[in-house]
Design a protein around this motif. Structure first.
Motif, PDB file in Angstrom:
ATOM      1  N   SER A  24       6.483  -0.621   8.250  1.00  0.00           N
ATOM      2  CA  SER A  24       5.187  -0.179   7.712  1.00  0.00           C
ATOM      3  C   SER A  24       5.325   0.995   6.760  1.00  0.00           C
TER       4      SER A  24
ATOM      5  N   GLN B 240       2.376   0.575   4.132  1.00  0.00           N
ATOM      6  CA  GLN B 240       2.825   1.031   2.818  1.00  0.00           C
ATOM      7  C   GLN B 240       3.482  -0.126   2.072  1.00  0.00           C
ATOM      8  N   THR B 241       3.247  -0.207   0.756  1.00  0.00           N
ATOM      9  CA  THR B 241       3.772  -1.310  -0.038  1.00  0.00           C
ATOM     10  C   THR B 241       4.453  -0.799  -1.303  1.00  0.00           C
TER      11      THR B 241
ATOM     12  N   GLY C  45       2.508  -4.922  -5.008  1.00  0.00           N
ATOM     13  CA  GLY C  45       3.111  -5.304  -3.744  1.00  0.00           C
ATOM     14  C   GLY C  45       2.065  -5.498  -2.654  1.00  0.00           C
ATOM     15  N   ALA C  46       1.027  -4.660  -2.669  1.00  0.00           N
ATOM     16  CA  ALA C  46      -0.062  -4.814  -1.702  1.00  0.00           C
ATOM     17  C   ALA C  46      -0.798  -6.126  -1.932  1.00  0.00           C
TER      18      ALA C  46
ATOM     19  N   LEU D 158       1.517  -8.907  -0.554  1.00  0.00           N
ATOM     20  CA  LEU D 158       1.576  -8.935   0.908  1.00  0.00           C
ATOM     21  C   LEU D 158       0.290  -9.503   1.499  1.00  0.00           C
TER      22      LEU D 158
ATOM     23  N   ALA E  84      -6.180  -3.672  -1.363  1.00  0.00           N
ATOM     24  CA  ALA E  84      -4.897  -3.318  -1.980  1.00  0.00           C
ATOM     25  C   ALA E  84      -5.094  -2.011  -2.732  1.00  0.00           C
TER      26      ALA E  84
ATOM     27  N   CYS F 213      -0.499   0.621  -0.892  1.00  0.00           N
ATOM     28  CA  CYS F 213      -0.859   0.455   0.514  1.00  0.00           C
ATOM     29  C   CYS F 213      -1.709  -0.804   0.669  1.00  0.00           C
ATOM     30  N   ALA F 214      -1.408  -1.596   1.694  1.00  0.00           N
ATOM     31  CA  ALA F 214      -2.220  -2.762   2.048  1.00  0.00           C
ATOM     32  C   ALA F 214      -3.020  -2.424   3.305  1.00  0.00           C
TER      33      ALA F 214
ATOM     34  N   LEU G  78       1.796  -8.485   8.266  1.00  0.00           N
ATOM     35  CA  LEU G  78       2.149  -7.791   7.022  1.00  0.00           C
ATOM     36  C   LEU G  78       3.559  -7.218   7.108  1.00  0.00           C
TER      37      LEU G  78
ATOM     38  N   ALA H 186       6.674  -8.191   4.698  1.00  0.00           N
ATOM     39  CA  ALA H 186       7.444  -7.165   3.983  1.00  0.00           C
ATOM     40  C   ALA H 186       8.937  -7.304   4.288  1.00  0.00           C
TER      41      ALA H 186
ATOM     42  N   PRO I   5       9.491  -0.246   2.100  1.00  0.00           N
ATOM     43  CA  PRO I   5       9.147   0.350   0.802  1.00  0.00           C
ATOM     44  C   PRO I   5       9.878   1.668   0.586  1.00  0.00           C
TER      45      PRO I   5
END
Length: 405
Positions: A69, A98-99, A104-105, A108, A239, A255-256, A273, A277, A284
């Motif tokens: 995460s 966290q992405t 990236g969010a 995901l 996102a 962040c997602a 999630l 990831a 990340p």
């Protein structure tokens, strides 16, 4: 193997950026990429970010893995920033991961949708951020569109609500929380109320892309729509990007966020999630998230960051108003009025692809084929030149080239 690979399409934004780099005309103006630039044309490191980085360097904490995460303190800080800290508010039924930036969010969360309901339809605005459809389709989702602007260039409330009546229960509707990219056209608060009612009545799930908060009407004002939806609907996806409002473009910080009706559903979504990831990039990067956390958890740094963000927003607003005024003075009153109503980093010019090609070739002004320009990237002294170029394209083909300033 590689000999069997057909020529893939290239990225149109970066193609234009490379073309700009090869352009030797001194008057050339790059308004393609979505980055904030100051009066000198530089994308600056914010003072609050510099101070946070200094503090982090002095602490010299471990580089050990943070976990799937990411940075837990960052996730908690982003939940508070986006959803607020009111007791019993929507943050209490949400989880964050966290992405790798906002993109990236998006990916995901798209994977989460596909894993939960394979074949789900996601609705996006027309026009939309150029990477929305590719990200969603790469995750295996179906994509449909709904209109966004009316004939006068404003938000088409009736049209959007009409189109979304075709959204089925458990379809997902991707909405930009503020500063719509590419149009700069946002719903009013009453429109967001109507969208929330549509979601509750129709059973579709809001998916908010939040990339420009703080650069439209102010940080709190730009988060109102997201918080309104979160308070009204049982499930929601968000996102979040820290690229623009913290200036952390290359650090890739995002962040997602998932909101659910029950604690069990939220925890299951959080684990899903994390698993997604793990297969995409494992974990990340830490640095940018640590910078954001340091700023948000220190009262002085947070105040300094907010002040810098206000300066950036004011400059963007002034650029747009100045460009609209110059266009009006050149006889483009209708276009000026439409432009003045828009907000955020981007605006859409009323120009077809062949007009944008002419703007580039005849006037050395680079925007996207769709007509989008980066308002946040215009040096103030170049605004008269830009207005002359736009007016020249709107006028006869033999219009004179703008004066280099």
């Amino acid at each position: 193997m590689l000999e069997l690979l057909p020529p893939p399409p290239t990225d149109p934004l970066w193609d234009l950026t490379y073309e700009f780099g090869d352009d030797e005309r001194p008057e050339r103006l790059n308004l393609v990429l979505g980055v904030y630039r100051d009066q000198t044309g530089t994308t600056p490191v914010m003072a609050a970010v510099r101070e946070a980085e200094l503090r982090l360097a002095q602490r010299s904490e471990s580089k050990e893995y943070r976990g799937l995460s990411g940075n837990a303190a960052f996730n908690s800080s982003l939940l508070d920033l986006v959803l607020g800290t009111a007791p019993g508010g929507p943050a209490h039924r949400a989880a964050a991961v966290q992405t790798v930036a906002g993109s990236g969010a998006l990916r995901l969360l798209a994977d989460l949708i596909c894993r939960t309901r394979p074949g789900t339809t996601v609705w996006i605005s027309d026009p939309a951020y150029v990477n929305h459809r590719p990200i969603l389709e790469a995750a295996g989702l179906k994509v449909r569109t709904f209109g966004w602007r009316d004939r006068e260039g404003g938000f088409d409330t009736a049209g959007v609500l009409r189109d979304l009546r075709d959204a089925r229960r458990d379809d997902v509707v991707l909405l930009q929380g503020c500063c719509h990219n590419p149009t700069g056209v946002d719903p009013l608060l009453d429109d967001w109320e109507a969208l929330a009612e549509s979601a509750v009545r129709g059973g579709w799930v809001p998916f908010v892309d939040l990339a420009y908060h703080g650069l439209g009407d102010g940080l709190e004002a730009d988060l109102l729509a997201t918080r309104l939806l979160a308070a009204r609907v049982p499930e929601m996806l968000i996102a979040v990007s820290c690229s623009k409002n913290f200036g952390l473009y290359s650090d890739r910080v995002g962040c997602a966020i998932v909101l659910g009706a029950t604690e069990r559903s939220v925890r299951n979504a959080e684990t899903a999630l994390q698993n997604a990831a793990r297969t995409l990039y494992s974990m990340p990067p830490e640095h940018g998230a640590a910078v954001v956390t340091t700023i948000l958890q220190d009262e002085g740094l947070r105040a300094a960051w907010r002040a810098e963000l206000d300066v950036m927003r004011d400059r963007i607003t002034a650029n747009r108003a100045d460009l609209a005024a110059h266009l009006g003075n050149l006889g483009c009153e209708e276009q000026a009025r439409t432009l003045a109503r828009q907000k955020g980093m981007f605006s859409m010019l009323p120009l077809a692809p062949h007009d944008m090609l002419r703007l580039r070739r005849q006037f050395a002004i680079y925007g996207t084929t769709s007509g989008r320009i980066n308002i946040a990237g215009i040096p103030a002294h170049r605004i008269p030149c830009l207005a002359q170029g736009i007016a020249g394209v709107l006028g006869p083909a033999d219009a004179p080239r703008p004066v280099i300033l």
